[in-house]
Design a protein around this motif. Structure first.
Motif, PDB file in Angstrom:
ATOM      1  N   ASP A 152       6.854 -26.085  12.653  1.00  0.00           N
ATOM      2  CA  ASP A 152       7.858 -26.851  11.928  1.00  0.00           C
ATOM      3  C   ASP A 152       8.557 -27.867  12.808  1.00  0.00           C
ATOM      4  OD1 ASP A 152       9.255 -25.179  13.565  1.00  0.00           O
ATOM      5  OD2 ASP A 152      10.778 -24.661  12.054  1.00  0.00           O
ATOM      6  N   ALA A 153       8.000 -28.131  14.028  1.00  0.00           N
ATOM      7  CA  ALA A 153       8.660 -29.076  14.925  1.00  0.00           C
ATOM      8  C   ALA A 153       8.291 -30.499  14.573  1.00  0.00           C
ATOM      9  CB  ALA A 153       8.260 -28.788  16.371  1.00  0.00           C
ATOM     10  N   SER A 298      14.871 -28.723  14.487  1.00  0.00           N
ATOM     11  CA  SER A 298      13.815 -28.787  13.474  1.00  0.00           C
ATOM     12  C   SER A 298      14.061 -29.952  12.526  1.00  0.00           C
ATOM     13  CB  SER A 298      13.754 -27.475  12.688  1.00  0.00           C
ATOM     14  OG  SER A 298      12.938 -27.607  11.547  1.00  0.00           O
TER      15      SER A 298
END
Length: 451
Positions: A152-153, A298
């Protein structure tokens, strides 16, 4: 979302891997990195030589693979390619599949350790696709946080995309997929638009259905509208190839659409800042009057804050993040800039040391819960709740959300974390945990090996 970066030659530098008792314990942020010490013993039969760094290990492996490739028979090559095809699906290898090794940081150096076939499935999901590498010549997986960002970066807008295993066409020719997206006025699209859309979808490899469902957060999702799901798969496939959001067709991404809700006025103020060498999304109230900031790493979570319309107060944003167990920081700005190491504080070493072959009992567990809860009732209990994940779950039983909503404690500038861009006249400060304190919360015992 982020595409996996290319393999780097220098892999011995990067974020520390932390997996004491719970492999999901997140890294303790620190503005003052610890220098590497003496090289720890390597694990027997791991393939890593004594004193061999991760960089040197993979360089030696590449040389060995080059030699193996020259001696490979057609049948061996076919078998190896079949293994590669299976590995590209991204599924856990299971008890009878390839062996899995995790690179863990010990004394400042990465050491290769076998996961064990009974544990491979459990640890697989704790790492993103970019953090797993497969060697088809040795039929082994290597896993490490250093290899790439989590799934999810989002490192940079100019490197937009995701890493996906693909479902290849059944024949040698490229397969065309149509994306039937109606126009906003529900009228039929004009011929030119339809032709451009068809052309854009040519040669597009769609991710497998199971992967697309995982991105939606439900691997058991029942598809009620096949066309919409096909559109979503096409969107993911475009993300995997795109260098920039502009590369994704306007019909699939509302970033391009002038009447998109995302382009309307936001409830909060968001800006990107590089602090301590890492990208953070700094969220504050629109008027920025209270001086309290929420910091996220994030991009996906930041986008959710905007799309969900959380705010306008930071209290509202923090409550939503806490309810989801998302890691974040709550900071204030101060003109105090650190010039050296932070002042010391009472250090913990997990739950102490035990002799070789020691078996914990009920009293050990009761002692652990007492020490853990006693620590969480202190000033850094709020920092544990901010960590999210397993640490946040354990802290939630003791720490009130009000401790987080009140903002950093008075001790933040003494033994907390400082986030600074290197040139501004002020920096962000928040409470944090040391690695030893994380060990205490997670219930880590140090047991002698008997060697």
């Amino acid at each position: 979302m982020s595409r996996c970066p290319p393999e780097r030659d220098n892999q011995s530098t990067g974020p520390a891997s932390t997996s004491p008792a719970f492999a999901t314990a997140i890294e303790s942020p620190s503005a003052f990195p610890t220098p590497a010490g003496s090289f720890p013993p390597v694990e027997r039969n791991s393939g890593q030589r004594e004193g061999e760094t991760m960089d040197a290990f993979f360089q030696r492996r590449r040389q060995n693979v080059s030699t193996r490739a020259l001696r490979e028979t057609p049948q061996e090559r076919k078998s190896r390619q079949q293994r590669e095809t299976h590995a590209a699906k991204g599924a856990a290898p299971g008890k009878k599949g390839a062996r899995v090794y995790v690179w863990e940081k010990s004394n400042g150096h990465y050491v290769r350790r076998a996961v064990g076939r009974n544990n491979q499935d459990d640890i697989w999901e704790e790492y993103g696709p970019c953090q797993r590498r497969y060697d088809s010549y040795y039929d082994e997986w290597d896993i490490c946080e250093e290899f790439g960002p989590p799934s999810d970066a989002d490192d940079d807008d100019d490197d937009f995309g995701i890493y996906l295993p693909y479902e290849q066409p059944t024949d040698s020719k490229s397969q065309s997929y149509s994306v039937d997206v109606p126009s906003r006025d529900n009228g039929p699209p004009d011929v030119d638009t339809f032709a451009r859309r068809k052309q854009a979808e040519t040669d597009l490899d769609l991710p497998i259905t199971a992967v697309a469902k995982k991105f939606l957060g439900d691997s058991d999702l029942q598809i009620s509208h096949e066309t919409q799901f096909q559109n979503f798969r096409a969107f993911l496939a475009h993300c995997a190839k795109a260098k920039h959001p502009r590369d994704i067709p306007v019909t699939l991404l509302d970033f391009h659409q002038q009447d998109a809700e995302l382009l309307s006025d936001w409830m909060v103020r968001v800006r990107r800042e590089t602090l301590n060498g890492r990208l953070y999304y700094v969220i504050s109230e629109a008027q920025d009057t209270l001086g309290l900031y929420v910091l996220l790493q994030s991009a996906v979570t930041t986008l959710e804050v905007v799309r969900q319309g959380w705010g306008p107060s930071m209290r509202d944003v923090m409550q939503h993040l806490l309810s989801r167990g998302v890691p974040f920081l709550t900071c204030f700005r101060s003109t105090e800039i650190p010039t050296g190491k932070p002042q010391g504080r009472n250090w913990y070493s997990g739950l102490g040391f035990r002799p070789a072959n020691y078996t914990p009992n009920r009293l050990d567990y009761q002692s652990y819960t007492w020490h853990r809860d006693n620590f969480l009732r202190g000033p850094r209990g709020r920092a544990a709740l901010l960590y999210g994940g397993v640490i946040g779950r354990l802290a939630r039983t003791v720490v009130s959300e009000d401790e987080v909503l009140r903002g950093p404690s008075d001790a933040a500038t003494i033994d907390g974390i400082c986030l600074w861009d290197g040139h501004a006249q002020s920096a962000y400060w928040d409470d944090t945990l040391s690695e030893q304190e994380i060990d205490l919360i997670c219930g880590v015992y140090h047991v002698a090996t008997g060697r």
